[in-house]
Design a protein around this motif. Structure first.
Motif, PDB file in Angstrom:
ATOM      1  N   ASN A   1     -52.382  48.802  38.796  1.00  9.24           N
ATOM      2  CA  ASN A   1     -53.370  49.694  38.782  1.00  9.24           C
ATOM      3  C   ASN A   1     -54.143  49.566  37.446  1.00  9.24           C
ATOM      4  OD1 ASN A   1     -53.135  50.145  41.370  1.00  9.24           O
ATOM      5  ND2 ASN A   1     -51.558  51.833  41.107  1.00  9.24           N
ATOM      6  N   CYS A   2     -55.577  49.783  37.672  1.00  7.81           N
ATOM      7  CA  CYS A   2     -56.497  50.066  36.509  1.00  7.81           C
ATOM      8  C   CYS A   2     -56.638  51.565  36.338  1.00  7.81           C
ATOM      9  CB  CYS A   2     -57.689  49.312  36.457  1.00  7.81           C
ATOM     10  SG  CYS A   2     -57.626  47.508  36.221  1.00  7.81           S
ATOM     11  N   SER A   3     -56.452  52.280  35.478  1.00  3.37           N
ATOM     12  CA  SER A   3     -56.763  53.652  35.196  1.00  3.37           C
ATOM     13  C   SER A   3     -57.902  54.122  35.413  1.00  3.37           C
ATOM     14  CB  SER A   3     -56.059  54.383  34.088  1.00  3.37           C
ATOM     15  OG  SER A   3     -56.601  53.562  32.880  1.00  3.37           O
ATOM     16  N   ASP A   4     -58.954  53.412  34.955  1.00  2.00           N
ATOM     17  CA  ASP A   4     -60.366  53.867  34.973  1.00  2.00           C
ATOM     18  C   ASP A   4     -61.126  52.482  35.136  1.00  2.00           C
ATOM     19  OD1 ASP A   4     -60.620  54.730  31.685  1.00  2.00           O
ATOM     20  OD2 ASP A   4     -60.300  52.794  32.400  1.00  2.00           O
ATOM     21  N   PHE A   5     -62.649  52.571  35.374  1.00  2.00           N
ATOM     22  CA  PHE A   5     -63.403  51.215  35.458  1.00  2.00           C
ATOM     23  C   PHE A   5     -63.486  50.703  34.248  1.00  2.00           C
ATOM     24  CE2 PHE A   5     -66.133  48.953  37.995  1.00  2.00           C
ATOM     25  CZ  PHE A   5     -67.420  48.585  37.173  1.00  2.00           C
ATOM     26  N   ALA A   6     -63.284  51.253  33.250  1.00  2.00           N
ATOM     27  CA  ALA A   6     -63.533  50.666  31.824  1.00  2.00           C
ATOM     28  C   ALA A   6     -62.139  49.476  31.806  1.00  2.00           C
ATOM     29  CB  ALA A   6     -63.329  51.777  30.844  1.00  2.00           C
ATOM     30  N   GLU A   7     -61.211  50.059  32.308  1.00  2.00           N
ATOM     31  CA  GLU A   7     -59.899  48.985  32.045  1.00  2.00           C
ATOM     32  C   GLU A   7     -60.258  48.016  33.283  1.00  2.00           C
ATOM     33  OE1 GLU A   7     -56.306  50.845  32.630  1.00  2.00           O
ATOM     34  OE2 GLU A   7     -55.185  49.080  32.565  1.00  2.00           O
ATOM     35  N   THR A   8     -60.897  48.232  34.231  1.00  2.00           N
ATOM     36  CA  THR A   8     -61.199  47.106  35.492  1.00  2.00           C
ATOM     37  C   THR A   8     -61.976  46.257  34.909  1.00  2.00           C
ATOM     38  OG1 THR A   8     -61.204  49.106  37.123  1.00  2.00           O
ATOM     39  CG2 THR A   8     -62.433  46.919  37.615  1.00  2.00           C
ATOM     40  N   ALA A   9     -63.258  46.514  34.058  1.00  2.00           N
ATOM     41  CA  ALA A   9     -64.147  45.778  33.323  1.00  2.00           C
ATOM     42  C   ALA A   9     -63.366  44.994  32.383  1.00  2.00           C
ATOM     43  CB  ALA A   9     -65.085  46.715  32.962  1.00  2.00           C
ATOM     44  N   ASP A  10     -62.454  45.507  31.632  1.00  2.00           N
ATOM     45  CA  ASP A  10     -61.800  44.747  30.798  1.00  2.00           C
ATOM     46  C   ASP A  10     -60.840  43.652  31.195  1.00  2.00           C
ATOM     47  OD1 ASP A  10     -59.388  44.857  28.179  1.00  2.00           O
ATOM     48  OD2 ASP A  10     -61.447  44.855  27.482  1.00  2.00           O
ATOM     49  N   VAL A  11     -60.336  44.050  32.154  1.00  2.00           N
ATOM     50  CA  VAL A  11     -59.427  42.952  32.987  1.00  2.00           C
ATOM     51  C   VAL A  11     -60.301  41.803  33.589  1.00  2.00           C
ATOM     52  CG1 VAL A  11     -57.935  42.719  35.023  1.00  2.00           C
ATOM     53  CG2 VAL A  11     -57.441  44.593  33.523  1.00  2.00           C
ATOM     54  N   ILE A  12     -61.444  42.315  34.051  1.00  2.00           N
ATOM     55  CA  ILE A  12     -62.287  40.966  34.578  1.00  2.00           C
ATOM     56  C   ILE A  12     -62.569  40.051  33.452  1.00  2.00           C
ATOM     57  CG2 ILE A  12     -64.380  40.597  35.469  1.00  2.00           C
ATOM     58  CD1 ILE A  12     -64.412  43.200  37.153  1.00  2.00           C
ATOM     59  N   ALA A  13     -63.094  40.905  32.418  1.00  2.00           N
ATOM     60  CA  ALA A  13     -63.775  40.212  31.353  1.00  2.00           C
ATOM     61  C   ALA A  13     -62.487  39.111  30.610  1.00  2.00           C
ATOM     62  CB  ALA A  13     -64.377  40.861  30.393  1.00  2.00           C
ATOM     63  N   LYS A  14     -61.435  39.949  30.240  1.00  2.00           N
ATOM     64  CA  LYS A  14     -60.170  39.226  29.415  1.00  2.00           C
ATOM     65  C   LYS A  14     -59.394  38.513  30.081  1.00  2.00           C
ATOM     66  CE  LYS A  14     -62.162  40.954  25.647  1.00  2.00           C
ATOM     67  NZ  LYS A  14     -63.194  40.517  25.485  1.00  2.00           N
ATOM     68  N   VAL A  15     -59.178  38.820  31.390  1.00  2.00           N
ATOM     69  CA  VAL A  15     -57.827  38.283  32.118  1.00  2.00           C
ATOM     70  C   VAL A  15     -58.532  37.234  33.210  1.00  2.00           C
ATOM     71  CG1 VAL A  15     -55.766  38.479  33.353  1.00  2.00           C
ATOM     72  CG2 VAL A  15     -56.505  40.134  31.850  1.00  2.00           C
TER      73      VAL A  15
ATOM     74  N   GLU B   1     -71.785  57.743  31.668  1.00  2.00           N
ATOM     75  CA  GLU B   1     -70.792  58.316  32.820  1.00  2.00           C
ATOM     76  C   GLU B   1     -69.683  57.082  32.670  1.00  2.00           C
ATOM     77  OE1 GLU B   1     -73.991  57.368  33.389  1.00  2.00           O
ATOM     78  OE2 GLU B   1     -74.807  59.462  33.666  1.00  2.00           O
ATOM     79  N   LYS B   2     -69.690  56.082  32.031  1.00  2.00           N
ATOM     80  CA  LYS B   2     -68.646  55.063  32.029  1.00  2.00           C
ATOM     81  C   LYS B   2     -68.544  54.304  33.677  1.00  2.00           C
ATOM     82  CE  LYS B   2     -66.839  55.380  27.900  1.00  2.00           C
ATOM     83  NZ  LYS B   2     -68.312  55.809  27.284  1.00  2.00           N
ATOM     84  N   THR B   3     -69.784  54.199  34.214  1.00  2.00           N
ATOM     85  CA  THR B   3     -69.715  53.591  35.591  1.00  2.00           C
ATOM     86  C   THR B   3     -70.506  52.480  35.435  1.00  2.00           C
ATOM     87  OG1 THR B   3     -71.788  54.948  36.177  1.00  2.00           O
ATOM     88  CG2 THR B   3     -69.496  55.922  36.759  1.00  2.00           C
ATOM     89  N   ALA B   4     -71.145  52.033  34.414  1.00  2.00           N
ATOM     90  CA  ALA B   4     -71.801  50.696  34.262  1.00  2.00           C
ATOM     91  C   ALA B   4     -71.820  50.239  32.906  1.00  2.00           C
ATOM     92  CB  ALA B   4     -73.325  50.716  34.582  1.00  2.00           C
ATOM     93  N   CYS B   5     -71.641  48.923  32.934  1.00  2.00           N
ATOM     94  CA  CYS B   5     -71.342  48.003  31.757  1.00  2.00           C
ATOM     95  C   CYS B   5     -72.080  46.718  31.536  1.00  2.00           C
ATOM     96  CB  CYS B   5     -69.886  47.984  31.273  1.00  2.00           C
ATOM     97  SG  CYS B   5     -69.063  46.806  32.370  1.00  2.00           S
TER      98      CYS B   5
END
Lengths: 195, 162
Positions: free
Chosen positions: A81-95, A113-117
């Protein structure tokens, strides 16, 4: 005070994980891969004639790939599980980008709002050797946007992903804007809980 | 070879800075894929085009010998007036030509490097999925840039010029 989206320690851990899995993944010849994708795009351009339809079709194809690829991703990476969308984005990018395409991707430009990057791709193996014909409004690598959208849909996140900068169109870097639209409520799960 | 009108003989370009007059690429059927003139030589386009035609005869002879030949580098093809034409032919019968002002400065190693790089650039160009394979002219800024870079490499640094 401005909170950082993702602690650098966690992000580095993701980067290391991505690198580890990439090392273990079976590889294929880069030219053959590039030519395969290229012939697909060119065929779509010939068949559909309307460039916007081609962009849509590439995204749709990516969506189908993403829906299937996410299970492979979760199995190989062990990411839960990713705790928040920021972690989701990081996982997509780095992993994910690392293990499937072998490229390093940065996450930048978060909204308040940390909903877009933005995902910045400095290297895009799909586009090697490609020069677009002039005045063609084609998003050559649009399949990647679909893959992201399809994969996240399978983990209950509805997103929009689209190119804002593309090196094939003359920009200095590839930038995919990633926007979280809603968390998809699992209707079945709710019913199950009620019983 | 065909005879040429007398005004075409001896096009010596005054004050030409560079050694390389033109670079050309021909397809399987000797169709013109690429033809580029440099510096002051640009003023005599027709003349240098005629040199390319003259070279085609020599290239066709090379084709006959191709079966026994391992080397894609064909070397010196023919002298015409003050110019020398060097050639290179791939296994897919694509030919590259470079026309240089008559000079002893160019060594075989330099020309081999030159053609190898042009060949590699051509291969990269063909890897672009939007490029038709049926022998249209090469339109690519990347290819143009590589040709320029390699033509520049053939020129000696100014300090070494007499």
């Amino acid at each position: 005070s401005k909170q950082r989206s993702m602690s650098s320690a966690s992000s580095n851990a993701n980067a290391r994980l991505g690198e580890q899995i990439w090392q273990k993944m079976p590889k294929m010849n880069a030219e053959f891969f590039t030519l395969t994708y290229g012939s697909l795009v060119v065929q779509l351009v010939k068949d559909l004639e309307d460039v916007q339809k081609v962009n849509e079709q590439l995204e749709k194809m990516g969506h189908s790939i993403g829906m299937r690829l996410v299970d492979e991703f979760l199995a190989k990476s062990g990411v839960t599980n990713c705790s928040d969308f920021a972690e989701t984005a990081d996982v997509i990018a780095k992993v994910a980008f690392k293990m499937f395409l072998g490229v390093a991707v940065d996450v930048t430009s978060w909204n308040a709002e940390k909903t877009a990057c933005s995902l910045l791709l400095y290297d895009n193996p799909l586009a090697d050797y490609v020069e677009l014909p002039v005045n063609v409004d084609l998003y050559y690598s649009n399949i990647l946007c679909g893959v992201i959208r399809g994969a996240l849909e399978m983990v209950q996140l509805r997103v929009e992903a689209y190119f804002v900068r593309d090196t094939l169109r003359g920009d200095d870097v590839n930038e995919i804007r990633l926007e979280l639209k809603e968390r998809i409520k699992d209707e079945m799960a709710e019913e199950y809980r009620r019983e | 070879g065909a005879s040429r009108p007398s005004w075409m003989y001896g096009k010596f370009i005054e004050n030409a800075q560079g050694v390389t007059a033109a670079v050309a690429a021909l397809g399987k059927e000797n169709q013109k894929l690429y033809f580029r003139l440099f510096d002051e030589y640009k003023s005599e386009e027709e003349y240098f085009e005629s040199l390319v035609f003259v070279s085609i005869d020599v290239l066709d002879e090379c084709k006959e010998r191709k079966a026994s030949q391992q080397d894609m580098y064909l070397g010196f093809l023919c002298p015409v007036d003050e110019y020398q034409v060097y050639g290179y032919m791939t296994n897919t019968m694509v030919k590259f030509l470079v026309i240089v002002a008559d000079t002893n400065r160019l060594q075989e190693a330099e020309l081999r490097d030159f053609f190898r790089n042009i060949h590699a650039a051509f291969v990269d160009y063909l890897m672009n999925p939007f490029v038709p394979i049926d022998g249209e002219t090469i339109k690519s800024s990347k290819f143009d840039a590589t040709v320029e870079k390699n033509v520049a490499a053939l020129e000696r640094p100014a300090a070494q010029k007499p």
